[in-house]
Design an enzyme around this catalytic site. Structure first.
Site, PDB file in Angstrom:
ATOM      1  N   GLU A   5      -9.232  -4.352   2.052  1.00 39.20           N
ATOM      2  CA  GLU A   5      -9.417  -2.899   1.886  1.00 39.20           C
ATOM      3  C   GLU A   5      -8.650  -2.416   0.661  1.00 39.20           C
ATOM      4  OE1 GLU A   5      -8.505  -0.316   5.169  1.00 39.20           O
ATOM      5  OE2 GLU A   5      -9.374  -1.720   6.596  1.00 39.20           O
TER       6      GLU A   5
ATOM      7  N   HIS B  80     -10.232  -3.625  15.346  1.00 42.99           N
ATOM      8  CA  HIS B  80      -9.860  -2.552  14.418  1.00 42.99           C
ATOM      9  C   HIS B  80      -9.551  -1.322  15.259  1.00 42.99           C
ATOM     10  CE1 HIS B  80     -10.279  -1.214   9.998  1.00 42.99           C
ATOM     11  NE2 HIS B  80      -9.691  -0.227  10.644  1.00 42.99           N
TER      12      HIS B  80
ATOM     13  N   TYR C 237      -3.163   0.357  -0.476  1.00 40.44           N
ATOM     14  CA  TYR C 237      -3.518   1.715  -0.889  1.00 40.44           C
ATOM     15  C   TYR C 237      -2.511   2.324  -1.846  1.00 40.44           C
ATOM     16  CZ  TYR C 237      -7.283   1.480   2.439  1.00 40.44           C
ATOM     17  OH  TYR C 237      -8.422   1.098   3.091  1.00 40.44           O
TER      18      TYR C 237
ATOM     19  N   ARG D 245     -17.638  -6.336   5.416  1.00 44.60           N
ATOM     20  CA  ARG D 245     -16.592  -6.428   6.434  1.00 44.60           C
ATOM     21  C   ARG D 245     -16.759  -5.317   7.451  1.00 44.60           C
ATOM     22  NH1 ARG D 245     -11.028  -4.030   6.504  1.00 44.60           N
ATOM     23  NH2 ARG D 245      -9.828  -5.178   8.084  1.00 44.60           N
TER      24      ARG D 245
ATOM     25  N   GLU E 172      -4.580  -4.740  10.558  1.00 41.45           N
ATOM     26  CA  GLU E 172      -3.370  -3.941  10.417  1.00 41.45           C
ATOM     27  C   GLU E 172      -2.572  -3.780  11.709  1.00 41.45           C
ATOM     28  OE1 GLU E 172      -4.162  -0.274   8.412  1.00 41.45           O
ATOM     29  OE2 GLU E 172      -5.016  -1.285   6.696  1.00 41.45           O
TER      30      GLU E 172
ATOM     31  N   ASN F 205      -4.746  -5.361   2.822  1.00 43.75           N
ATOM     32  CA  ASN F 205      -5.169  -3.970   2.635  1.00 43.75           C
ATOM     33  C   ASN F 205      -4.095  -3.262   1.822  1.00 43.75           C
ATOM     34  OD1 ASN F 205      -7.280  -4.591   4.278  1.00 43.75           O
ATOM     35  ND2 ASN F 205      -6.761  -3.166   5.927  1.00 43.75           N
TER      36      ASN F 205
END
Ligand code: GCO
Length: 475
Positions: free
Chosen positions: A379, A139, A315, A95, A184, A313
């Site tokens: 991600e 991005h 985290y 990616r 995002e 994504n």
């Protein structure tokens, strides 16, 4: 890849329990993710014009240590060797993002042949190594001229994005199947226009809400353009960063703060994308602040143009309080308090709490609230303080443990019915971590920024071996 380095067995699941990773099917797909501004460098080469990040990095104090992406990982000049690293890891897919100002200098007009030429070569290099390209069109590196014309709060930017997307597809669509429009939008809108922490560094909540709508509109316009242009198989989607939000206590203020966090963090994006409407509670919250999203007739039909995949994504997850440390439920502007409170969990170097169970909870929730939308983890990864040995090798047990617990969390979500097709580790390389500069290292491959030497970390070897085991059915 230094194949003499130790082969690292996937750590056994805690407490001798069967390892959920073993439940992933051999067909599950594995990749790594990067982004253009974070790794490419060559910011003024072959016709690339400045992005908002080139400008923002020159704002005193904006980036830790005064770092910038001028050189980064010099990937622009080292691409074939970096693709060889991916091959040695045994990856299925990669990616990457396309730098808008490299491909369409100034954000308008014809394609720049030298700029799109880099992605043309990258695509061919990946395919030659048996790695499927996965493109992110945006991005965060908006051409500065478009910010000067109003940026994402300006409706016209959405149409500029659709034009740019068509230019890229025209050149690469014959060989690339997987296309996501935005990475995002929450970061672009909130960090870039509300909090001022990211480029372009504006601090205006109303502008951020305009940016939310026009980012989504740009996504919808681009999706329609690419769908119409496609003469080859194409999978279209978008990548959102999301978390599980939980109340710090069961007080009404904390419950409402959690609702607000979920509304502005997840539902303001996914409800229009999937259901073709903004969430009524969020619209009401904004109205209470005198803000109305700049929706025009037909916009929501465009935004909810069907997509094929949702990129997730993840985290960390967060706990929320509706009162400040002094117990007040309103800030100085009279707006409700929305405070993230620590739960005492271990943290990464980003001071993000490590919450794999929140990952499973998020993925199961998404599969239930937005059914029928296949997901990819676009991600997931972690920054820790690395300690290279004399050869540059990093034995990053902490990062391995993070990957294992979070890939296990994905497997558990699949066991509960979530349709998750693949996983991209963030990131292949240590790279420019936005406002944190180069201090925060997310790579599974260490980059020595003085020499640009790449050295696979233990986590790269663990990832390689885990892929082999799952693919071979022996995880
Ligand atoms: C993001 C971006 C990446 C970051 C990574 C670590 O999710 O913020 O997609 O560019 O570098 O997530 O913060």
């Amino acid at each position: 890849m230094d194949t003499t380095a130790p082969t690292i067995d996937p750590a056994p699941a805690a407490g001798g329990q069967p390892d959920p990773i073993a439940t992933l099917p051999p067909s599950f797909r594995w990749g790594v993710a990067t982004s253009s501004y974070q790794i490419e460098g060559a910011v003024a080469e072959d016709g690339r014009t400045p992005s908002i990040w080139d400008t923002f990095c020159r704002v005193p104090g904006a980036i830790d240590n005064g770092d910038n992406g001028d050189v980064a990982c010099d990937h622009y000049h080292r691409m074939p060797a970096d693709v060889a690293l991916m091959r040695d890891l045994g990856l299925d897919t990669y990616r990457f993002s396309v730098a808008w100002p490299r491909v369409q200098p100034g954000g308008r007009g014809p394609v720049n042949p030298a700029g799109i030429g880099f992605y043309d070569r990258l695509t061919d290099e990946l395919l030659a190594q048996g790695i499927d390209p996965w493109v992110t069109l945006y991005h965060w590196d908006l051409p500065q001229e478009l910010e000067d014309a109003g940026g994402w709060p300006e409706r016209d930017t959405a149409y500029r994005f659709a034009d740019y997307a068509s230019l890229v597809y025209d050149k690469l669509g014959d060989r690339i199947t997987a296309w996501t429009t935005l990475n995002e939008p929450w970061c672009s809108a909130m960090l870039g226009y509300a909090y001022g922490r990211h480029a372009p560094g504006r601090q205006n909540f109303a502008d951020a809400m305009r940016a939310v709508h026009h980012l989504l509109l740009g996504h919808g316009l681009a999706t329609q353009r690419l769908r119409a242009a496609a003469t080859n198989p194409i999978e279209l989607g978008i990548t959102l960063n999301m978390s599980s939000h939980s109340p710090a206590t069961d007080s009404p203020a904390d419950l409402d703060a959690t609702r607000r966090a979920d509304g502005l963090g997840t539902r303001i994006y996914l409800d229009p994308l999937v259901h073709g409407r903004y969430p009524t509670d969020v619209v009401a919250d904004l109205a209470a602040r005198g803000i109305e999203l700049p929706v025009q007739d037909g916009d929501l039909e465009i935004i909810s143009t069907p997509i094929d995949v949702l990129g997730v994504n993840y985290y960390f997850s967060t706990a929320h309080s509706g009162v400040d440390e002094q117990g007040r439920d309103r800030d100085e502007d009279g707006n409700p308090i929305e405070r993230v409170v620590p739960t005492g969990r271990p943290q990464t170097a980003m001071e993000w709490e490590i919450v794999p169970e929140g990952f499973t909870k998020l993925l199961v929730r998404l599969s239930r609230d937005y059914p029928g939308l296949p997901m990819w983890i676009t991600e997931n990864g972690s920054a820790f303080v690395d300690h290279p040995d004399e050869n540059g090798f990093v034995r990053d047990d902490d990062r391995v443990a993070y990957f294992q617990s979070h890939i296990a969390a994905v497997a558990e979500a699949r066991q509960q019915g979530a349709d998750i097709r693949g996983y991209f580790a963030w990131s292949l390389l240590d790279n420019f971590e936005w406002a944190y500069g180069y201090d925060k290292r997310f790579g599974i491959v260490r980059v020595d920024y003085d020499t640009q030497a790449r050295t696979p970390k233990q986590s790269a070897l663990w990832y390689r071996d885990t892929i082999r085991r799952v693919r071979g059915g022996q995880a």
